[in-house]
Scaffold this motif. Sequence first.
Motif, mmCIF file in Angstrom:
data_model
loop_
_atom_site.group_PDB
_atom_site.id
_atom_site.type_symbol
_atom_site.label_atom_id
_atom_site.label_comp_id
_atom_site.label_asym_id
_atom_site.label_seq_id
_atom_site.Cartn_x
_atom_site.Cartn_y
_atom_site.Cartn_z
ATOM 1 N N PRO A 14 0.832 -1.215 0.000
ATOM 2 C CA PRO A 14 0.000 0.000 0.000
ATOM 3 C C PRO A 14 0.864 1.262 0.000
ATOM 4 O O PRO A 14 1.997 1.255 0.505
ATOM 5 N N TYR A 186 -12.527 -6.653 2.302
ATOM 6 C CA TYR A 186 -11.348 -5.863 1.945
ATOM 7 C C TYR A 186 -11.682 -4.385 2.023
ATOM 8 O O TYR A 186 -12.849 -3.982 2.067
ATOM 9 N N SER A 187 -10.637 -3.558 2.040
ATOM 10 C CA SER A 187 -10.829 -2.109 2.094
ATOM 11 C C SER A 187 -9.774 -1.413 1.243
ATOM 12 O O SER A 187 -8.586 -1.741 1.319
ATOM 13 N N LYS A 188 -10.213 -0.449 0.460
ATOM 14 C CA LYS A 188 -9.277 0.348 -0.337
ATOM 15 C C LYS A 188 -8.539 1.370 0.522
ATOM 16 O O LYS A 188 -7.651 2.063 0.022
ATOM 17 N N SER A 194 -2.482 -4.481 0.465
ATOM 18 C CA SER A 194 -3.111 -3.926 -0.739
ATOM 19 C C SER A 194 -4.433 -4.644 -0.999
ATOM 20 O O SER A 194 -4.486 -5.879 -1.023
ATOM 21 N N TRP A 195 -5.479 -3.861 -1.210
ATOM 22 C CA TRP A 195 -6.809 -4.454 -1.328
ATOM 23 C C TRP A 195 -6.903 -5.422 -2.505
ATOM 24 O O TRP A 195 -7.636 -6.418 -2.458
ATOM 25 N N GLN A 196 -6.141 -5.153 -3.581
ATOM 26 C CA GLN A 196 -6.210 -6.028 -4.754
ATOM 27 C C GLN A 196 -5.782 -7.455 -4.422
ATOM 28 O O GLN A 196 -6.252 -8.415 -5.041
ATOM 29 N N GLU A 210 -16.607 -4.899 0.189
ATOM 30 C CA GLU A 210 -15.731 -3.752 0.443
ATOM 31 C C GLU A 210 -16.245 -2.955 1.643
ATOM 32 O O GLU A 210 -17.450 -2.686 1.754
ATOM 33 N N SER A 212 -15.012 0.412 4.563
ATOM 34 C CA SER A 212 -14.235 1.651 4.561
ATOM 35 C C SER A 212 -13.294 1.756 5.758
ATOM 36 O O SER A 212 -12.877 2.842 6.127
#
Length: 234
Positions: A14, A186-188, A194-196, A210, A212
Amino acid sequence: MTNSLRTHPHINSPPLKLQLRELLSGMYLQDLMQWKSIPLPKTVNPKTVLIIPGFGCGDLTVLPLKTFLRSHGHHTYSWGLGVNHSRMEKLLDPLMSRIKDLCDKHGKPVTLIGWSLGGIFARELVRDHPEYISNISTMGSPVIIGPRATALKRLSKLFGWDPEQIERDMLKRFDRPIERPITAIYSKLDGIVSWQACIDNWSPDVQHHEVSASHIGMSISKEVYQVISHSMAH
């Protein structure tokens, strides 16, 4: 699908701004104070649940989630193995013994919830022992790459990790599909993973959600608790 089709060179750790944002994870404490207001599923089907902490963490870090699930009627347990030091070869066998004991005690397969590295443990356990595990949820778990997609990448040698070998091993494991439902959270805004790397497009039964929250904040996030609660409603 061959391993060559499962490489993700574009996924890295990240960005620094998100890593620094993890220092503000205490702001999610307000969610912890409001967990009683989280909407419940229309029906609650009591489950036997085991929560696996992330790297460097122990039972205390998952106590809020454990308390939340118990308040909703689930038989919820922490793993009881101390700090997660990442040595799967030393932890998986005693963890599996605990799962079998819980199956015997409650007479049904166990639901596993794994935070970060704990989610990778959960995946490998259900892959190898689906008869003892009904479903799993992962929270910010780098399930397709491992350390290379985390903020700890530069410290891999210190922890005794070989990121390249770990990644090869993880990709190879996809040759044997997971036969139970997976809820992948997951969270961006995640500054640790890393969310990916949390997106699993190869397992046959995965629901992605997803949220937050930050990575650390997932352990006390109202959004995360709601997703997990609803994932166990069936």
